[in-house]
Design a protein around this motif. Structure first.
Motif, PDB file in Angstrom:
ATOM      1  N   ALA A   1      53.336  63.613 -12.744  1.00 53.81           N
ATOM      2  CA  ALA A   1      52.557  64.501 -11.886  1.00 53.81           C
ATOM      3  C   ALA A   1      53.074  64.522 -10.455  1.00 53.81           C
ATOM      4  O   ALA A   1      53.089  65.569  -9.800  1.00 53.81           O
ATOM      5  N   TRP A   2      53.523  63.357  -9.943  1.00 51.85           N
ATOM      6  CA  TRP A   2      53.950  63.312  -8.545  1.00 51.85           C
ATOM      7  C   TRP A   2      55.193  64.155  -8.310  1.00 51.85           C
ATOM      8  O   TRP A   2      55.355  64.760  -7.240  1.00 51.85           O
ATOM      9  N   ARG A   3      56.086  64.242  -9.310  1.00 51.86           N
ATOM     10  CA  ARG A   3      57.283  65.066  -9.152  1.00 51.86           C
ATOM     11  C   ARG A   3      56.934  66.552  -9.133  1.00 51.86           C
ATOM     12  O   ARG A   3      57.451  67.316  -8.321  1.00 51.86           O
ATOM     13  N   VAL A   4      56.057  66.953 -10.050  1.00 50.19           N
ATOM     14  CA  VAL A   4      55.637  68.352 -10.084  1.00 50.19           C
ATOM     15  C   VAL A   4      54.904  68.703  -8.791  1.00 50.19           C
ATOM     16  O   VAL A   4      55.107  69.778  -8.211  1.00 50.19           O
ATOM     17  N   ALA A   5      54.057  67.783  -8.313  1.00 53.26           N
ATOM     18  CA  ALA A   5      53.326  68.016  -7.075  1.00 53.26           C
ATOM     19  C   ALA A   5      54.281  68.141  -5.886  1.00 53.26           C
ATOM     20  O   ALA A   5      54.109  69.019  -5.027  1.00 53.26           O
ATOM     21  N   ALA A   6      55.299  67.281  -5.826  1.00 53.91           N
ATOM     22  CA  ALA A   6      56.246  67.309  -4.716  1.00 53.91           C
ATOM     23  C   ALA A   6      56.997  68.636  -4.672  1.00 53.91           C
ATOM     24  O   ALA A   6      57.120  69.269  -3.609  1.00 53.91           O
ATOM     25  N   VAL A   7      57.495  69.071  -5.815  1.00 52.72           N
ATOM     26  CA  VAL A   7      58.217  70.342  -5.874  1.00 52.72           C
ATOM     27  C   VAL A   7      57.298  71.502  -5.504  1.00 52.72           C
ATOM     28  O   VAL A   7      57.692  72.429  -4.778  1.00 52.72           O
ATOM     29  N   THR A   8      56.051  71.453  -5.987  1.00 51.92           N
ATOM     30  CA  THR A   8      55.104  72.528  -5.712  1.00 51.92           C
ATOM     31  C   THR A   8      54.774  72.624  -4.230  1.00 51.92           C
ATOM     32  O   THR A   8      54.719  73.733  -3.654  1.00 51.92           O
TER      33      THR A   8
ATOM     34  N   ILE B   1      50.151  63.260  -0.621  1.00 50.74           N
ATOM     35  CA  ILE B   1      49.842  63.530  -2.024  1.00 50.74           C
ATOM     36  C   ILE B   1      50.749  62.727  -2.944  1.00 50.74           C
ATOM     37  O   ILE B   1      50.287  62.129  -3.932  1.00 50.74           O
ATOM     38  N   VAL B   2      52.039  62.688  -2.635  1.00 53.06           N
ATOM     39  CA  VAL B   2      52.971  61.929  -3.473  1.00 53.06           C
ATOM     40  C   VAL B   2      52.601  60.452  -3.494  1.00 53.06           C
ATOM     41  O   VAL B   2      52.623  59.795  -4.546  1.00 53.06           O
ATOM     42  N   ALA B   3      52.239  59.900  -2.343  1.00 56.17           N
ATOM     43  CA  ALA B   3      51.863  58.482  -2.281  1.00 56.17           C
ATOM     44  C   ALA B   3      50.617  58.206  -3.118  1.00 56.17           C
ATOM     45  O   ALA B   3      50.515  57.162  -3.778  1.00 56.17           O
ATOM     46  N   LEU B   4      49.679  59.138  -3.132  1.00 53.36           N
ATOM     47  CA  LEU B   4      48.424  58.919  -3.849  1.00 53.36           C
ATOM     48  C   LEU B   4      48.577  59.045  -5.360  1.00 53.36           C
ATOM     49  O   LEU B   4      47.964  58.286  -6.117  1.00 53.36           O
ATOM     50  N   VAL B   5      49.371  60.016  -5.816  1.00 53.80           N
ATOM     51  CA  VAL B   5      49.441  60.270  -7.262  1.00 53.80           C
ATOM     52  C   VAL B   5      50.698  59.696  -7.892  1.00 53.80           C
ATOM     53  O   VAL B   5      50.962  59.936  -9.080  1.00 53.80           O
TER      54      VAL B   5
END
Length: 426
Positions: A77-84, A185-189
């Motif tokens: 999830a963190w990778r998808v969130a980072a790219v998004t 966000i990346v740090a949290l998820v």
């Protein structure tokens, strides 16, 4: 106290989901519309022309979303969130520097796809996947990010636009996304939550994992979709034509606007109430009831002319919005499992975006053709009533299979109830 303990224990995942919803604001209609007048002036567009551009860009984003949702089933999830987040920042920069209508369309398309679409999709999918026994409460808390963004960003945008201009404010939005949203966000998820890590004695439903192909072959999916598409279609329509409605009723637009504060407060309260009820009874058992407040709201707007009706109407909408935001986040994993949840949710979100885009256009055309607007709202209320009956019949068939009851007393052995909705039905 138990609720506060739940928040404290799961703060990082709840906070990540909340912030994903919160920063999705940069692609939401309320935020983009703050630049409406400046965009129309700079690009020499009429209200109708800009409205058509916005609708087409939104529909294109809805068509694209199902092709991106599967990434949540394959990558962390963190990778998808980072790219998004990075893509959303690029979209805000595109809005700031665009100088032609084609670039404007591209910017709005990217804002809608990565803001309203993927940011919300990641939050709802990961929360549905990470939480099982307390999914309702978790969904209620993360969706508050949407309401917080709606309350926070408009004033900030207006103040920033006064200082930096509307284009400068979009540049500042990109900076906020990269410097604040991305690392936080990346740090949290970054660390996944195990949905099985619940206290001993907690009831965790075991749900059969459907594939996308199985979902698309199931008539049940389309019946449920007909129900859950009602709130975005009707809600967007009622607010888009709010000036026309107030003129028909002789209502003060200022009083109508004041009703939004009432609606927002009620929405927050009932989002939390629905979270507790989902954990207590399951989303499936609540499904037959969530359209009832929207039904009442439609019939009030269509048939009552007293100005006091505004607040009753807004309260009912608030109840509906609160229940919808929490219930629909918990419903899909409860029905179809979590293994392919990203792909399934991306399809349902795309359908909801499509409904919200079509609502104002379809009703506007009917108004131009002479179909009375109150009659249209009555028809919407009747539709909700019919779907309420349909969902009651459907839930009655599925509830015995769900068999979701109270969790065992603390200290009892862990119980697993299985929801097996026959994924291979045709």
């Amino acid at each position: 106290m138990q609720f506060l303990t739940f928040i404290g224990t799961n703060a990082r995942w709840l906070g990540g989901g909340f912030l994903l919803c919160f920063f999705s604001s940069f692609g939401q209609t309320f935020f983009v519309s703050l630049s409406n007048g400046d965009i129309r002036r700079d690009y020499d567009l009429t209200n109708g022309e800009f409205g058509m551009i916005y609708m087409l860009a939104t529909l294109a984003s809805a068509a694209t979303l199902p092709f991106l949702g599967w990434t949540l089933d394959r990558y962390p999830a963190w990778r998808v969130a980072a790219v998004t987040v990075v893509c959303l920042a690029i979209a805000t920069l595109a809005m700031a520097v665009s100088s032609s209508v084609p670039l404007l369309i591209l910017a709005i398309y990217l804002l809608r796809l990565f803001g309203q679409g993927m940011m919300t999709e990641i939050s709802m999918t990961t929360t549905g996947r990470w939480f099982a026994a307390n999914r309702g409460r978790a969904m209620a808390l993360v969706t508050l990010g949407n309401h917080a963004g709606t309350g926070f960003f408009p004033l900030i945008f207006v103040l920033a636009a006064g200082a930096f201009g509307w284009r400068g404010t979009w540049v500042a939005s990109a900076a906020i996304l990269i410097l604040v949203a991305l690392p936080t966000i990346v740090a949290l998820v970054h660390r996944e939550r195990d949905p099985q890590s619940e206290p001993p004695g907690t009831l965790i439903p075991d749900v059969a994992d459907w594939t996308m192909a199985e979902v698309l072959r199931s008539p049940r999916f389309y019946l449920v979709s007909m129900s859950v598409l009602a709130p975005p279609f009707i809600g967007t329509t009622l607010f888009f034509h709010q000036v026309y409605l107030t003129e028909l009723r002789g209502w003060s637009l200022e009083v109508f606007a004041a009703g939004f504060a009432v609606m927002s407060a009620v929405t927050v309260v009932f989002a939390l109430v629905c979270g507790w009820m989902v954990d207590r009874y399951s989303a499936l058992r609540l499904l037959p009831y969530f359209l009832i407040p929207l039904t009442i709201a439609c019939f009030i707007a269509a048939n009552f002319t007293a100005e006091a009706a505004i607040f009753v109407f807004m309260i009912c909408l608030g109840v509906s919005n609160g229940f919808s935001s929490t219930l629909l986040g918990a419903l899909w994993p409860e029905l179809y499992g979590v293994k392919h949840l990203g792909a399934i949710r991306s399809l349902t979100v795309a359908l909801m975006v499509l409904a919200s885009a079509l609502g104002p256009g379809v009703t506007g055309i009917l108004i131009d053709l002479g179909v009375p607007y109150p009659l249209q709202i009555d028809a919407m209320g009747l539709y909700c009533l019919v779907m309420t009956i349909a969902m009651a019949l459907l839930a009655g068939r599925l509830a015995p299979k769900a068999n979701l009851g109270n969790a065992p007393a603390p200290g009892a052995s862990r119980t697993v109830d299985r929801i097996d909705p026959q994924p291979h039905e045709t």
